[in-house]
Design a protein around this motif. Sequence first.
Motif, short mmCIF file in Angstrom:
data_model
loop_
_atom_site.label_atom_id
_atom_site.label_comp_id
_atom_site.label_asym_id
_atom_site.label_seq_id
_atom_site.Cartn_x
_atom_site.Cartn_y
_atom_site.Cartn_z
N THR A 571 0.76 -1.33 -0.37
CA THR A 571 0.32 0.08 -0.53
C THR A 571 0.95 0.80 -0.19
O THR A 571 2.46 0.58 0.10
N CYS A 572 0.43 2.76 -0.27
CA CYS A 572 1.52 3.31 -0.69
C CYS A 572 1.07 4.46 0.61
O CYS A 572 -0.61 5.29 0.52
N GLY A 573 1.93 5.23 0.40
CA GLY A 573 1.55 6.76 1.13
C GLY A 573 1.76 8.01 0.16
O GLY A 573 3.14 7.66 -0.38
N VAL A 574 0.87 9.17 0.22
CA VAL A 574 1.46 9.65 -0.76
C VAL A 574 1.65 11.73 -0.24
O VAL A 574 0.36 11.03 0.62
N LEU A 575 2.61 12.30 0.00
CA LEU A 575 2.71 12.96 0.68
C LEU A 575 3.62 14.38 -0.36
O LEU A 575 4.32 14.37 -0.79
N ALA A 591 5.15 2.04 0.66
CA ALA A 591 5.59 2.39 -0.89
C ALA A 591 5.21 4.35 -0.66
O ALA A 591 3.77 4.29 -0.22
N ASN A 592 5.72 4.71 -0.92
CA ASN A 592 5.57 6.49 -0.85
C ASN A 592 5.97 7.19 -1.39
O ASN A 592 7.01 6.61 -1.90
N TYR A 593 5.15 8.00 -1.84
CA TYR A 593 5.48 8.97 -2.44
C TYR A 593 5.82 10.07 -2.57
O TYR A 593 5.11 10.90 -1.76
N LEU A 594 6.90 11.19 -3.21
CA LEU A 594 6.48 12.57 -2.98
C LEU A 594 5.87 13.51 -3.98
O LEU A 594 6.26 12.70 -5.18
N ALA A 595 4.53 14.36 -3.79
CA ALA A 595 3.96 15.19 -4.90
C ALA A 595 3.93 16.31 -5.02
O ALA A 595 4.17 16.44 -3.26
N SER A 596 3.76 16.52 -6.04
CA SER A 596 2.92 18.18 -5.54
C SER A 596 1.51 18.21 -4.46
O SER A 596 0.81 16.87 -5.05
N PRO A 597 1.23 19.17 -3.68
CA PRO A 597 -0.34 19.11 -3.17
C PRO A 597 -1.35 18.78 -4.45
O PRO A 597 -2.42 18.06 -4.17
#
Length: 931
Positions: A571-575, A591-597
């Motif tokens: 599963t994923c976190g998006v921050l 799984a952790n992804y950095l993304a724009s707001p």
Amino acid sequence: MPGDVLPYSIRVLLEAAVRNCDGFLMTKEQVMNILDWKTKQSNVEVPFFPARVLLQDFTGIPAMVDFAAMREAVKTLGGDPKKVHPACPTDLTVDHSLQIDFNKCAIQNAPNPGGGDLQKAGKLSPLKAQPRKLPCRGQTACRGSCDSGELSRNSGKFSSQIENTPILCPFHLQPVPEPETVLKNQEVEFGRNRERLQFFKWSSRVFKNVAVIPPGTGMAHQVNLEYLSRVVFEEKNLLFPDSVVGTDSHITMVNGLGILGWGVGGIETEAVMLGLPVFLTLPEVVGCELTGSSNPFVTSIDVVLGITKHLRQVGVAGKFVEFFGSGVSQLSIVDRTTIANMCPEYGAILSFFPVDNVTLKHLEHTGFDKAKLKSMETYLKAVKLFRNDQNNSGEPEYSQVIQINLNSIVPSVSGPKRPQDRVAVTDMKNDFQACLNEKVGFKGFQIAAEKQSDTVSLHYEGSEYKLSHGSVVIAAVISCTNNCNPSVMLAAGLLAKKAVEAGLHVKPYIRTSLSPGSGMVTHYLSSSGVLPYLSKLGFEVVGYGCSTCVGNTAPLSEAVLNAVKQGDLVTCGVLSGNKNFEGRLCDCVRANYLASPPLVVAYAIAGTVNIDFQTEPLGTDSTGKNIYLHDIWPSREEVHQIEEELVILSMFKALKEKIEMGNKRWNSLEAPDSVLFPWDLKSTYIRCPSFFDKLTKEPVAPQPIENAHVLLYLGDSVTTDHISPAGSIARSSAAAKYLTNRGLTPREFNSYGARRGNDAVMTRGTFANIKLFNKFIGKPAPKTIHFPSGQTLDVFEAAELYQKEGIPLIILAGKKYGSGNSRDWAAKGPYLLGVKAVLAESYEKIHKDHLIGIGIAPLQFLPGENADSLGLSGRETFSLKFPEELSPGITLNMKTSTGKVFSVIASFENDVEITLYKHGGLLNFVARKFS
């Protein structure tokens, strides 16, 4: 003139050197070395005197505790403890204590396990939000009273007042009530951290030049940018450039404002606070020429990640980066500060944008006094620190020049395990599928092909959902890196507005949160009318401070946890932050992804990262029509128009007024004012550390390391996140056992960050990261082997046994030991565990400096050699003698119990580092100066 071709950042170093040249701490030769930067770069060490210091509470509390302990030590040695205080302006922001105990979908939940001594802190005042009606005073745009709980029927605006933040009704410009989630989180925060806050208040009373920014105000780097930055200092009729160092890696954000600054460890920060310089190798300066302009669908975060990847590939570690070119003028100050803030992720010391007309215009909009602004411009131009696009004399000479065309940057995210692994949004689905297939490593999860399509039923709040690989379970717009940039935050709000209007929603089991960098962010989200739409999707303001990024997320629901475990799902976190190391957010989120707001909101709506936004819809509207991302993505024109209307003088003035007025909880907090801090022996938060226990008036010669065991045998890229304690305290950990033995329940453990003033807790939390891979164990776990007994134990328990047996310890490691930025206890912790030396293939420079600063010898294998090539198993014992006269880079002989002898390099770079090591570290060195 030689100074005319110097990079602007080097000119700042030169000015400080000339101003502080006293023939002792700063010599004429060192000044000339800076002036002769072109030939001396990378070859000489130079001192730098920053104008001020910035601390945040996680890493600032050990610095202030050390100052308090140093007063005790100085008194013991016969000195005057009143002389021990910071010699330069020192600001401490209490911004890392926030935990998300309450959010919109869990407002009735009990506080996050790991809460503080609430029962022991005394009864808290009832602070439940009471809606207040504010009468209309004739404003034509408003037809009645302001109401915090709903949209105004006529204005479509929503406003709320957060204590100590400038949240105002956009029509009345008067405070209105605060959201219940913020109120509850603030109440718990003050109760949980009462002891620490009292210590901070004592520090602000007793130590000169110390100012404390209380909880609820904003992030350290955000407040630094909006309130503390001077750009040009004026002191005793002398003008000089603002500059800063501090214990937060995000200090680099201010370089976007033309202020030279970077993050250092608590040890170096304390040295600056005591009037000593920071020493650095005269750096190479990479000139980064920006050309072109980005397309409308690219956010500032895409630019940041694009530049990050490019600079990491080029290799700028340990260097300054300075931006120039036509593309620079197209970037706003908030764009520049966002780019500058990410420089630790590509290894640069800092990324500098010289002051120019864009800077002056920004300062004017934020309420800078016009007379001071004119004086600033005149001064900066006179000393040639002002950048002009029409520079007839040409650009400075750089060590290296690289070019980045902004047109080449596409929307992207970064992950799933490291911030440097950038993925174009258009490639996201294929890349995630590849990650499932790849072997376990920096990107791979190695999920069997036949299991990649597995789904698990999830029953949540009376409805049934399906979880699968790629399902999003955490979506956080957090107070780090980009919230200072109105364009990306407003884009997220506008996207949320269009999504709600289209009938889209976020599944309720996803842990959503919005933690702004300061009240200014909430202000413009509120007055633009987008905040209630974010709230509608679950992104409700939870408070102000580091939260998800440092592991302070409330636990996921049991239903989600059980489903993830049942299906062994990735599963994923998006921050929208800059930290996504595996296991950092939550143990079960792999799984952790950095993304724009706006992309955080988009992936939350989609409910999965396993989606192609170009061809797959986010959902359907009420008529069954497919809604795609491009249908709700706001145009750059929309965002720019709102940004221009909202980022105005009133916001900055209101923020400054709120900071200067103080926080009523903070103002009413009682604290001692004695010269020496009255240590409470029963306290589990504040404890006098043991660094000075064996302090003598004169230093002793470096002692040999004899028959040392290896505490840990580590591989490459061991980060300071692996070493330094962070996040919540696990119930089975050595720190938990310590706290339990002192009568605390798991609910009262709080986080490691909150307990950094207690060396006993922090030592037990050192190397306690669940992702630590010790070759002795063969799998990720915070364990090691105590070789005399053969037991497998927690790292602390093994170290404790070794210390009782009088056995010294060393650590074996590979390349890039100590990378990352949670650094303050990454040296102190190993030191208190009994580690005498680290033997690695290479080091992150800052961490190596910290090891020396605490008294640990940084040893390095010869080039081309490592533990494997030398046939070391780590089970041997190691011995090493230091000569009476150490010299930089000296080669020493290491002997093992198997009879093997090999050479290692003592990685001291200059005589100052050798002097500090001989004193047993910087703390002892400084304490002796006061005795």
